[in-house]
Write a protein that holds these residues in place. Structure first.
Motif, mmCIF file in Angstrom:
data_model
loop_
_atom_site.group_PDB
_atom_site.id
_atom_site.type_symbol
_atom_site.label_atom_id
_atom_site.label_comp_id
_atom_site.label_asym_id
_atom_site.label_seq_id
_atom_site.Cartn_x
_atom_site.Cartn_y
_atom_site.Cartn_z
ATOM 1 N N LEU A 79 0.828 -1.203 0.000
ATOM 2 C CA LEU A 79 0.000 0.000 0.000
ATOM 3 C C LEU A 79 0.864 1.255 0.000
ATOM 4 C CD1 LEU A 79 -2.871 -0.962 2.479
ATOM 5 C CD2 LEU A 79 -2.976 -0.811 -0.008
ATOM 6 N N HIS A 80 1.993 1.185 0.682
ATOM 7 C CA HIS A 80 2.901 2.336 0.710
ATOM 8 C C HIS A 80 3.456 2.619 -0.686
ATOM 9 C CE1 HIS A 80 5.804 5.205 2.208
ATOM 10 N NE2 HIS A 80 6.792 4.515 1.645
ATOM 11 N N GLN A 81 3.742 1.576 -1.452
ATOM 12 C CA GLN A 81 4.262 1.781 -2.805
ATOM 13 C C GLN A 81 3.202 2.356 -3.738
ATOM 14 O OE1 GLN A 81 5.775 -2.310 -3.144
ATOM 15 N NE2 GLN A 81 7.783 -1.449 -3.653
ATOM 16 N N TYR A 82 1.938 2.005 -3.518
ATOM 17 C CA TYR A 82 0.881 2.630 -4.316
ATOM 18 C C TYR A 82 0.896 4.147 -4.113
ATOM 19 C CZ TYR A 82 -1.445 -1.670 -5.822
ATOM 20 O OH TYR A 82 -1.742 -2.865 -6.432
ATOM 21 N N GLU A 83 1.148 4.568 -2.888
ATOM 22 C CA GLU A 83 1.160 6.001 -2.599
ATOM 23 C C GLU A 83 2.405 6.683 -3.150
ATOM 24 O OE1 GLU A 83 0.789 6.392 1.574
ATOM 25 O OE2 GLU A 83 -1.209 5.495 1.687
ATOM 26 N N THR A 84 3.567 6.070 -2.944
ATOM 27 C CA THR A 84 4.815 6.731 -3.319
ATOM 28 C C THR A 84 5.150 6.585 -4.795
ATOM 29 O OG1 THR A 84 6.057 4.734 -2.708
ATOM 30 C CG2 THR A 84 5.771 6.434 -1.011
ATOM 31 N N GLN A 112 10.051 10.348 -12.062
ATOM 32 C CA GLN A 112 9.232 9.799 -13.133
ATOM 33 C C GLN A 112 9.902 8.584 -13.765
ATOM 34 O OE1 GLN A 112 8.791 13.187 -15.652
ATOM 35 N NE2 GLN A 112 7.284 14.194 -14.341
ATOM 36 N N THR A 113 11.204 8.681 -13.980
ATOM 37 C CA THR A 113 11.927 7.557 -14.579
ATOM 38 C C THR A 113 11.902 6.343 -13.659
ATOM 39 O OG1 THR A 113 13.369 9.102 -15.754
ATOM 40 C CG2 THR A 113 14.132 6.824 -15.528
ATOM 41 N N ARG A 114 12.168 6.571 -12.369
ATOM 42 C CA ARG A 114 12.156 5.455 -11.424
ATOM 43 C C ARG A 114 10.754 4.872 -11.268
ATOM 44 N NH1 ARG A 114 12.886 7.296 -6.789
ATOM 45 N NH2 ARG A 114 13.422 9.484 -7.112
ATOM 46 N N ALA A 115 9.735 5.741 -11.297
ATOM 47 C CA ALA A 115 8.362 5.255 -11.168
ATOM 48 C C ALA A 115 7.973 4.399 -12.369
ATOM 49 C CB ALA A 115 7.404 6.433 -11.022
ATOM 50 N N GLU A 116 8.374 4.803 -13.564
ATOM 51 C CA GLU A 116 8.040 4.022 -14.753
ATOM 52 C C GLU A 116 8.717 2.655 -14.727
ATOM 53 O OE1 GLU A 116 9.101 6.610 -17.919
ATOM 54 O OE2 GLU A 116 7.255 7.807 -17.791
ATOM 55 N N HIS A 117 9.946 2.599 -14.215
ATOM 56 C CA HIS A 117 10.615 1.304 -14.080
ATOM 57 C C HIS A 117 9.898 0.432 -13.057
ATOM 58 C CE1 HIS A 117 14.633 3.147 -15.663
ATOM 59 N NE2 HIS A 117 13.784 2.855 -16.631
ATOM 60 N N ALA A 118 9.443 1.040 -11.949
ATOM 61 C CA ALA A 118 8.720 0.274 -10.934
ATOM 62 C C ALA A 118 7.384 -0.226 -11.474
ATOM 63 C CB ALA A 118 8.504 1.134 -9.690
ATOM 64 N N ILE A 119 6.696 0.607 -12.244
ATOM 65 C CA ILE A 119 5.420 0.190 -12.836
ATOM 66 C C ILE A 119 5.645 -0.922 -13.852
ATOM 67 C CG2 ILE A 119 3.512 0.977 -14.297
ATOM 68 C CD1 ILE A 119 3.744 3.703 -12.927
ATOM 69 N N GLU A 120 6.765 -0.868 -14.552
ATOM 70 C CA GLU A 120 7.090 -1.939 -15.493
ATOM 71 C C GLU A 120 7.319 -3.258 -14.757
ATOM 72 O OE1 GLU A 120 10.321 -2.858 -19.084
ATOM 73 O OE2 GLU A 120 10.354 -0.950 -17.991
ATOM 74 N N ARG A 121 7.991 -3.196 -13.613
ATOM 75 C CA ARG A 121 8.185 -4.413 -12.819
ATOM 76 C C ARG A 121 6.855 -4.914 -12.260
ATOM 77 N NH1 ARG A 121 12.612 -1.322 -10.960
ATOM 78 N NH2 ARG A 121 11.513 -0.850 -9.003
#
Length: 700
Positions: A79-84, A112-121
């Motif tokens: 849930l914390h990752q959904y927020e961050t 933004q770059t790190r978030a897109e990589h996390a969303i890809e994972r």
């Protein structure tokens, strides 16, 4: 396997389990790399609602008619990752870059770059869990319809189910990763307990209407904006849904009935539906183009709300701009179910928000009350994303005739082809536009043939799905075809100040529209196009256009004023009129437009005394006729009066405010929304500076 297959993932809504690998995630291991999926026949157990743990659900997975497999599905994020990650990434997509310093911009870009990589994972984790259980890559499946089904044992479920996952991300993970990965298409399905009265019978489903060239699709649009938002936070123009819908209406002509709730208040929506219900008209689809909220109700429970326009009664309202009013989604859902609405589309932010459970999900509330199909927004969304989605969605649904869930999937595909570009980079926010169904779809859902032209009939055509042949008739226009814009024109692009005009006209019935003598305003051209739009959407039946000097010739005591031009809706449909029901009655009776009233009411003083006496007599006659017309409008309550002039609000207050109307300025809203009301402007040929709005409006 070339034929499309259906994969159904079912879950009984209940409290999610705590992931056994939560400690690994807490110790720094990436949640997006978890690929294990365990078979289990046990129901989910109670989990602690902490932000640092991964949720998991017991699900059953089925491919077509193959016996189901039971498995444990892990949430790739805490849930914390959904927020961050999700929350911040989607908020940054709507954040103006020009407000950031260089350090803030660099920090935002890095996130933004790190978030897109996390969303890809995140996406890879979901896919790997599915493929580990179903072996889709090795099976050779190329096209797969993925149904995400939540079973709700009761109508009062507060725990998070598998609908809280961002399943739509899987639609973009096919060929981009490996050619062996199938193309996935996502539909969320909610099943509720069957109780008497829960499911209403739809008189004529949309799918049936689209197949019958003698029937018209009926769509109702509700538009509201928050005019109190200023600067870069101001609301988008109110054409996100109206423009694509009117573009489709222009193509379908009389095969589509489009009406707009004016003003977009909760009370007016109820009155509109009730009026049409008494006339035997049921809308196939209702679209809400307004804001969504998730707030606590009177019991302290987080529930969804919709932000409607606030209803005001006539002259008792003295605010300069429209106000807003929150309505609980539960009451809106009951209203739509009462009037047997089958499909609902919302481009309201947070209208599908369900991170912690279905209680905050407006789409879930609608489905619970019997709505069949819902398209909604998972989180906050940028207007460009909505515009791209709705343009494709309505073309596919109403023109090409595909099913609701297919149109939604193609809308998301259009966003992937034309991604949102707000801050100098592309954002992958296509997964925000989600679609729900109350019941499942067939596995062979395919697009039907495009809707035939409204005026074409031949020996090979039929009026339904049956093979009954219709006798040939000469080609003839259908009812309403004469209202469609010319081939070179496109529908009017609604803007905030035009929505303000509609609000004031519907609320006060009398409005003075001014351009302050700006040479480039094209005020009459705008009013002329607004009139065409109002006629096309059945707002009124007749429009009368007058010149101010005609009202000053003599006192008129009859019901008929001497008009220069009259416009009406078409009332004849040729041969096909025999096969169609009677024309749908308009919502209001008439609109009266008076041009060039300024010099008649305020003629000034001339050197010639005879001319002054004539001008004074003409002024008295015009004032008497206007007072008579205003009394009739206010007492009847079914018509409107619109002045088209060039004077400011102080002039209106001096000469015409006694008619109990409002002054309106034809000037688009800028970044500072209220600046046009507060600033001063020197009118041409006048020595004094006047405020655009008098003090009674409370804005100075």
């Amino acid at each position: 396997m070339d034929a499309p297959v259906v994969v159904c993932i079912r879950s009984h809504n209940g409290r999610p389990q705590q992931n056994q690998n939560a400690e690994d995630a807490a110790n720094g291991h990436s949640a997006g790399t978890s690929t294990s999926i365990h078979t289990s026949n046990q129901a989910p157990t109670t989990a602690h609602k902490t932000t640092g743990t991964h949720r998991q659900w017991s699900v059953s997975m089925t491919i077509n008619d193959i016996p189901p497999k039971t498995a444990i599905l892990h949430d790739p994020f805490t849930l914390h990752q959904y927020e961050t990650i999700f929350d911040r990434y989607l908020r940054d997509s709507d954040r103006p870059r020009w407000r950031l310093s260089l350090d803030e911009e660099a920090c935002t870009t890095d996130h933004q770059t790190r978030a897109e990589h996390a969303i890809e994972r995140y996406t890879d984790s979901l896919w790997q869990q599915l493929d580990a259980a179903l072996k889709l890559e090795s099976s050779g499946v190329s096209d797969c319809q993925l149904l995400i089904v939540e079973h709700h044992e009761t109508n009062h479920t507060s725990d998070a189910g598998i609908h809280c996952l961002a399943w739509e991300l899987l639609e973009a993970s096919a060929a981009a990763k490996t050619p062996r990965r199938p193309r996935l298409r996502i539909t969320r399905v909610s099943d509720f307990p069957s109780r008497p009265g829960t499911i209403f019978k739809v008189p004529q489903p949309l799918s049936t209407v689209k197949k019958d060239s003698a029937c018209a699709v009926r769509v109702l649009l509700v538009v509201a904006r928050d005019f109190s938002r200023t600067g870069d936070e101001r609301d988008p123009e109110p054409d996100l849904a109206q423009f694509p819908l009117m573009s489709v209406q222009r193509r379908l002509r009389s095969r589509m009935l489009l009406e707009v709730v004016r003003p977009g208040s909760r009370e007016e929506l109820e009155a509109h539906l009730a009026l049409r219900a008494r006339q035997g008209i049921v809308f196939h689809l209702v679209h809400f183009d307004l804001h969504g909220r998730v707030m606590r109700d009177e019991h302290g429970k987080m529930v969804p709300w919709l932000l409607f326009a606030k209803r005001h009664i006539g002259a008792h309202h003295k605010h300069g701009v429209p106000e807003t009013h929150l309505a609980k989604a539960e009451s809106v859902a009951r209203l739509l179910a009462q009037h047997k609405v089958e499909n609902v589309v919302l481009n309201a932010c947070l209208s599908a928000y369900n991170r912690n459970g279905p209680d905050t999900n407006l789409a879930h509330v609608l489905l619970k009350h019997g709505i069949r199909h819902v398209s909604a927004i998972w989180y906050y969304v940028y207007w460009q994303t909505v515009s791209t989605y709705l343009e494709t969605f309505y073309t596919e649904l109403l023109v090409k005739g595909v099913e609701f869930h297919v149109a939604a999937q193609r809308g998301r595909e259009a966003i992937r082809r034309r991604p949102t570009n707000r801050t100098g980079r592309e954002y992958q926010d296509f997964f925000l536009c989600v679609n729900y169904a109350r019941e499942g779809h067939r596995s062979d859902s395919m697009a039907r043939e495009p809707s035939p032209p409204a005026s074409v009939r031949s020996q090979d055509s039929s009026t339904s799905n049956s093979s009954v042949k219709a006798k040939w008739m000469p080609s003839t226009p259908r009812l309403g075809d004469g209202l469609v814009a010319l081939p070179g024109e496109e529908p009017l692009r609604m803007q905030l100040h035009l929505l303000e005009l509609e609000y004031k006209l519907m609320t006060f019935r009398i409005v003075y529209a001014s351009d302050l003598r700006r040479a480039d305003s094209r005020l009459w051209h705008t009013i002329d196009r607004m009139v065409g739009m109002w006629l096309m959407t059945n707002l009124m039946d007749e429009v009368y256009i007058y010149r101010g000097k005609d009202l000053g010739k003599r006192p008129i005591h009859s019901d008929n004023l001497p008009y220069r031009e009259k416009r009406t809706r078409p009332s004849s449909g040729g041969y096909l009129q025999l096969r169609l029901p009677r024309p749908i009655r308009p919502l209001r009776k008439a609109l009266h437009i008076i041009r060039d009233i300024d010099t008649v009411i305020d003629p000034g003083v001339q050197a010639d005394e005879v001319q002054n006496r004539r001008s004074d007599e003409r002024r008295r006659n015009a004032e008497a006729n206007l007072e008579l017309l205003a009394r009739r409008l206010h007492s009847a309550g079914d018509s409107y009066l619109l002045f088209v002039g060039s004077q400011d609000a102080q002039w209106w207050q001096t000469y015409l405010e006694h008619l109990n109307g409002q002054w309106w300025l034809h000037m688009p809203w800028g970044f500072t929304v209220h600046s046009r009301y507060n600033r001063e402007m020197r009118l041409p040929h006048e020595g004094a500076r006047r405020s655009l709005t008098p003090s009674p409006l409370g804005l100075r």
